[in-house]
Design a protein around this motif. Sequence first.
Motif, PDB file in Angstrom:
ATOM      1  N   ALA A   1      86.862  71.263  29.362  1.00 52.24           N
ATOM      2  CA  ALA A   1      86.011  70.133  28.972  1.00 52.24           C
ATOM      3  C   ALA A   1      86.414  69.572  27.612  1.00 52.24           C
ATOM      4  CB  ALA A   1      84.549  70.561  28.955  1.00 52.24           C
ATOM      5  N   ALA A   2      86.888  70.434  26.731  1.00 52.99           N
ATOM      6  CA  ALA A   2      87.292  69.992  25.403  1.00 52.99           C
ATOM      7  C   ALA A   2      88.500  69.053  25.446  1.00 52.99           C
ATOM      8  CB  ALA A   2      87.619  71.207  24.536  1.00 52.99           C
ATOM      9  N   PHE A   3      89.195  69.033  26.583  1.00 47.04           N
ATOM     10  CA  PHE A   3      90.369  68.167  26.721  1.00 47.04           C
ATOM     11  C   PHE A   3      90.168  67.103  27.809  1.00 47.04           C
ATOM     12  CE2 PHE A   3      91.823  72.077  24.777  1.00 47.04           C
ATOM     13  CZ  PHE A   3      92.566  71.596  23.709  1.00 47.04           C
ATOM     14  N   GLY A   4      88.907  66.748  28.034  1.00 42.21           N
ATOM     15  CA  GLY A   4      88.610  65.638  28.924  1.00 42.21           C
ATOM     16  C   GLY A   4      88.464  65.981  30.387  1.00 42.21           C
ATOM     17  N   TRP A   5      88.187  67.253  30.685  1.00 40.30           N
ATOM     18  CA  TRP A   5      88.024  67.679  32.080  1.00 40.30           C
ATOM     19  C   TRP A   5      86.642  68.309  32.276  1.00 40.30           C
ATOM     20  CZ3 TRP A   5      91.671  66.166  35.437  1.00 40.30           C
ATOM     21  CH2 TRP A   5      92.932  65.832  34.930  1.00 40.30           C
ATOM     22  N   PRO A   6      85.596  67.528  32.266  1.00 41.96           N
ATOM     23  CA  PRO A   6      84.252  68.080  32.463  1.00 41.96           C
ATOM     24  C   PRO A   6      83.933  68.246  33.953  1.00 41.96           C
ATOM     25  CG  PRO A   6      84.094  65.732  32.114  1.00 41.96           C
ATOM     26  CD  PRO A   6      85.563  66.077  31.990  1.00 41.96           C
ATOM     27  N   HIS A   7      82.892  68.962  34.225  1.00 39.37           N
ATOM     28  CA  HIS A   7      82.299  69.062  35.555  1.00 39.37           C
ATOM     29  C   HIS A   7      83.276  69.490  36.659  1.00 39.37           C
ATOM     30  CE1 HIS A   7      79.223  67.030  33.353  1.00 39.37           C
ATOM     31  NE2 HIS A   7      79.874  65.870  33.322  1.00 39.37           N
ATOM     32  N   PRO A   8      83.821  70.694  36.584  1.00 37.21           N
ATOM     33  CA  PRO A   8      84.690  71.157  37.662  1.00 37.21           C
ATOM     34  C   PRO A   8      83.881  71.482  38.917  1.00 37.21           C
ATOM     35  CG  PRO A   8      84.223  72.959  36.176  1.00 37.21           C
ATOM     36  CD  PRO A   8      83.621  71.725  35.543  1.00 37.21           C
ATOM     37  N   ILE A   9      84.564  71.487  40.041  1.00 33.20           N
ATOM     38  CA  ILE A   9      83.991  72.038  41.272  1.00 33.20           C
ATOM     39  C   ILE A   9      84.274  73.534  41.244  1.00 33.20           C
ATOM     40  CG2 ILE A   9      84.082  72.036  43.792  1.00 33.20           C
ATOM     41  CD1 ILE A   9      85.132  69.145  43.571  1.00 33.20           C
ATOM     42  N   VAL A  10      83.256  74.353  41.402  1.00 31.33           N
ATOM     43  CA  VAL A  10      83.419  75.802  41.372  1.00 31.33           C
ATOM     44  C   VAL A  10      83.369  76.325  42.804  1.00 31.33           C
ATOM     45  CG1 VAL A  10      82.539  77.993  40.507  1.00 31.33           C
ATOM     46  CG2 VAL A  10      82.320  75.919  39.106  1.00 31.33           C
ATOM     47  N   HIS A  11      84.443  76.986  43.226  1.00 30.61           N
ATOM     48  CA  HIS A  11      84.505  77.567  44.567  1.00 30.61           C
ATOM     49  C   HIS A  11      84.251  79.065  44.476  1.00 30.61           C
ATOM     50  CE1 HIS A  11      86.240  73.907  46.399  1.00 30.61           C
ATOM     51  NE2 HIS A  11      86.875  73.775  45.240  1.00 30.61           N
ATOM     52  N   ARG A  12      83.493  79.569  45.426  1.00 27.04           N
ATOM     53  CA  ARG A  12      83.172  80.998  45.449  1.00 27.04           C
ATOM     54  C   ARG A  12      83.983  81.726  46.509  1.00 27.04           C
ATOM     55  NH1 ARG A  12      76.543  81.042  44.670  1.00 27.04           N
ATOM     56  NH2 ARG A  12      76.582  80.312  42.474  1.00 27.04           N
ATOM     57  N   ASP A  13      84.251  83.009  46.246  1.00 28.67           N
ATOM     58  CA  ASP A  13      85.021  83.802  47.196  1.00 28.67           C
ATOM     59  C   ASP A  13      84.119  84.356  48.297  1.00 28.67           C
ATOM     60  OD1 ASP A  13      83.721  86.070  46.162  1.00 28.67           O
ATOM     61  OD2 ASP A  13      85.371  86.564  44.810  1.00 28.67           O
ATOM     62  N   MET A  14      84.697  85.180  49.160  1.00 25.52           N
ATOM     63  CA  MET A  14      83.964  85.680  50.325  1.00 25.52           C
ATOM     64  C   MET A  14      82.773  86.562  49.941  1.00 25.52           C
ATOM     65  SD  MET A  14      86.803  88.484  51.535  1.00 25.52           S
ATOM     66  CE  MET A  14      88.155  87.377  51.122  1.00 25.52           C
ATOM     67  N   ASP A  15      82.777  87.057  48.713  1.00 23.99           N
ATOM     68  CA  ASP A  15      81.661  87.873  48.238  1.00 23.99           C
ATOM     69  C   ASP A  15      80.648  87.069  47.443  1.00 23.99           C
ATOM     70  OD1 ASP A  15      82.618  90.306  49.344  1.00 23.99           O
ATOM     71  OD2 ASP A  15      84.059  90.485  47.693  1.00 23.99           O
ATOM     72  N   GLY A  16      80.810  85.755  47.427  1.00 25.83           N
ATOM     73  CA  GLY A  16      79.866  84.892  46.727  1.00 25.83           C
ATOM     74  C   GLY A  16      80.059  84.818  45.237  1.00 25.83           C
TER      75      GLY A  16
END
Length: 277
Positions: free
Chosen positions: A251-266
């Motif tokens: 975010a400090a370099f202009g990349w806010p709000h990522p999509i967070v993907h979870r693994d098979m264990d959540g």
Amino acid sequence: MRRRATARLSEAGVENAARDVELLLRWATGLDAPALVSRAGEAATAEARVRFESALSRREARAPVSHIVGGRAFWGRWFEVTPDVLDPRPESETLIAAALERAAGAAPPARVLDLGVGSGCLLGTVLAERREATGLGIDASRAALAVAARNMAALEIADRAEMRLGDWLDGLTEGFDMILCNPPYIARAEMDGLSPEVLEHEPRIALTPGGDGLDAYRRIAPDLACYLRRGGRALFEIGPDQAAQAATIFAAFGWPHPIVHRDMDGRDRCLEYRRKP
């Protein structure tokens, strides 16, 4: 034989001992699971017994199964594994699932970059699934690049996959439609708690950068916009408790709000960034 072998591995502290015995038996005999069942009452050949005993002794000493049999399945394909590369893990398939998902309005990736290519399981899988794409794998280890190159050849995609010695994004002069990265992210304080299979047999450079484990993201984030083309996506594997910290770095370099993907264990396992077309 199975019962005795399972007991030996269990006593050595191996989790899922019965599963590992099955895998080693299949490797030693050259038989698949149904064939092993159908021949359960038959004696194995002398050669198979010797191979199995040697494999069992190595596993008892906590060598990873992948190092014993020479590889591991990942996303339905076989990848050679040696002590020079990180053992492909099921959790990393989270990155593949996200990479192969078609983002709204995004064109199929034509050019893919894998930072810290290791065995090549990420780049190789994406290129095998996306026949129109070409890719570049970067790694600081010549030995790892050699393993990756052999895996690309085995997948019959070597003509679309270049391997290059390098340090993250340093020295690159082109842009990419997709950037993949499974960097070393284990914090130094967590290293002593790893299993002997990991701590004693996998390359330390692929496991931890030291400190809090976030150095790779700090190196990559400042220059990400220079190499991710418009409409492109960047996907980074993370530790399950690192999403907030890693996201703050980007975010400090202009990349806010990522999509967070979870693994098979959540568990949080992948940060995805998308650049607007």
